[in-house]
Design an enzyme around this catalytic site. Sequence first.
Site, mmCIF file in Angstrom:
data_model
loop_
_atom_site.group_PDB
_atom_site.id
_atom_site.type_symbol
_atom_site.label_atom_id
_atom_site.label_comp_id
_atom_site.label_asym_id
_atom_site.label_seq_id
_atom_site.Cartn_x
_atom_site.Cartn_y
_atom_site.Cartn_z
ATOM 1 N N ASP A 16 0.701 -1.066 -0.071
ATOM 2 C CA ASP A 16 -0.028 0.083 -0.056
ATOM 3 C C ASP A 16 0.828 1.218 0.067
ATOM 4 O OD1 ASP A 16 -1.972 1.804 0.293
ATOM 5 O OD2 ASP A 16 -2.673 1.075 2.358
ATOM 6 N N ASP A 112 -2.903 2.612 -5.972
ATOM 7 C CA ASP A 112 -1.987 2.565 -5.346
ATOM 8 C C ASP A 112 -1.613 1.328 -4.235
ATOM 9 O OD1 ASP A 112 -4.033 2.952 -3.802
ATOM 10 O OD2 ASP A 112 -3.341 4.855 -2.378
ATOM 11 N N GLU A 113 -2.002 0.242 -4.611
ATOM 12 C CA GLU A 113 -2.145 -0.843 -3.826
ATOM 13 C C GLU A 113 -2.520 -1.777 -4.580
ATOM 14 O OE1 GLU A 113 -5.231 -1.436 -0.895
ATOM 15 O OE2 GLU A 113 -6.583 0.095 -1.696
#
Length: 402
Positions: A16, A112-113
């Site tokens: 993350d 973003d993860e």
Amino acid sequence: MKMMYPKNGKVILHIDANAFYASVETAHDHTLKDKPLAIAGNPKERRGIVVTCNYIARNRGVYAPMPLWEAKRKCPELVVIKPNFPLYRQVSKNMFDYLVTISPLLEPASIDEGYLDITNCAELGSPLDIAKSIQQHLIQTLQIPVSIGIAPNKFLAKTASDMQKPLGITVLRKRDVQTVLWPKAVEEMHGIGKKTAEKLNAIKIVTIGDLAKSAPGLLKQTLGVKGEVMKERAWGQDDRQVNPDRQSQFKSIGNSTTLSQNAVDEHEVLPILNKLSHSVSSRMKAKKVVSKTIQLTIRYSDFKTITRSQTISKAISEPNDLFHYSAVLFQRHWNGEPIRLLGVAALQVSHHLQEEEQLDLFTYGEQAKKEPLYKAVESLREKYGDNIIQSGLKKQRGKKER
């Protein structure tokens, strides 16, 4: 090193990126490093909303989605930047392109993860060693800090990555669930929002432990089928697999193999690339997708890993085409050292219908006139499937015209 991995279970990482948009902006403008920074929808307007902010701003009381006027009142020196989504998408792509070199079992969850299944990566070190290596690489190459959760399933990995931010690495095992998770408030559990928490609180389920020990009938009555799933999660149970083919704008389809012995000759490598290309092609055709960007992964005997890609003008999915470009990349970038692992991937895949006809200077006018018709057809396809409408010029073989 295999002793660090379960015999029958999984090892899943959840990676993350911390304050991703703000981190990307700081990486591209080092003068922002020590300043409170917020990304806002419209910095020039008083009614703008904070999309995200860095940890310096968060320590000053700024958070998303706070109105911009309030954020500036709490932190007068706040630097506000309008979002640069093309830049964020490119950095995200770079991050995922690197992660897939660790394991082909990569599932992006958002920009973003993502989840990474490293169950079969014992040769790279312990799970903790791999997590540290990922963290260091992303800081050194992209200047993006990430928190990583290490766990036997996706739910616990996601939960673990939230426990230490920024730049944290947390291991969460099933045996830790009762001592680590159960005392927490139920709204802190991944997958439970404010409204769901209010419903649970109303039936005296206040902690995750309360949820785990609650009567299944009561949960189903309150939350429906979701209640049963939440109860399983509260016990640390989650049988979802890391799915590399999950529909995503960051989707790639690839395959890699660790060689039984190090390859030192091009004649050993090319048949392997051919086999990998056929495997990737088969999966692409099953998903009805094509790609214009082909990536080759080479891991040397000293475990140094490189990825090289080539973007071409025409989208492809045929095995011979994939093999051709992966072989070209290999001949261009192999340094002659013994090879431990090879991988072939098609990046940024798209549905083949999107690539059937590219607009050019001569067809654009006609295509623009047909735009209302295209929208109607697309609406029908979304509702009834891709095959609901076909071109009148295409006849099905074996059937007579009427």
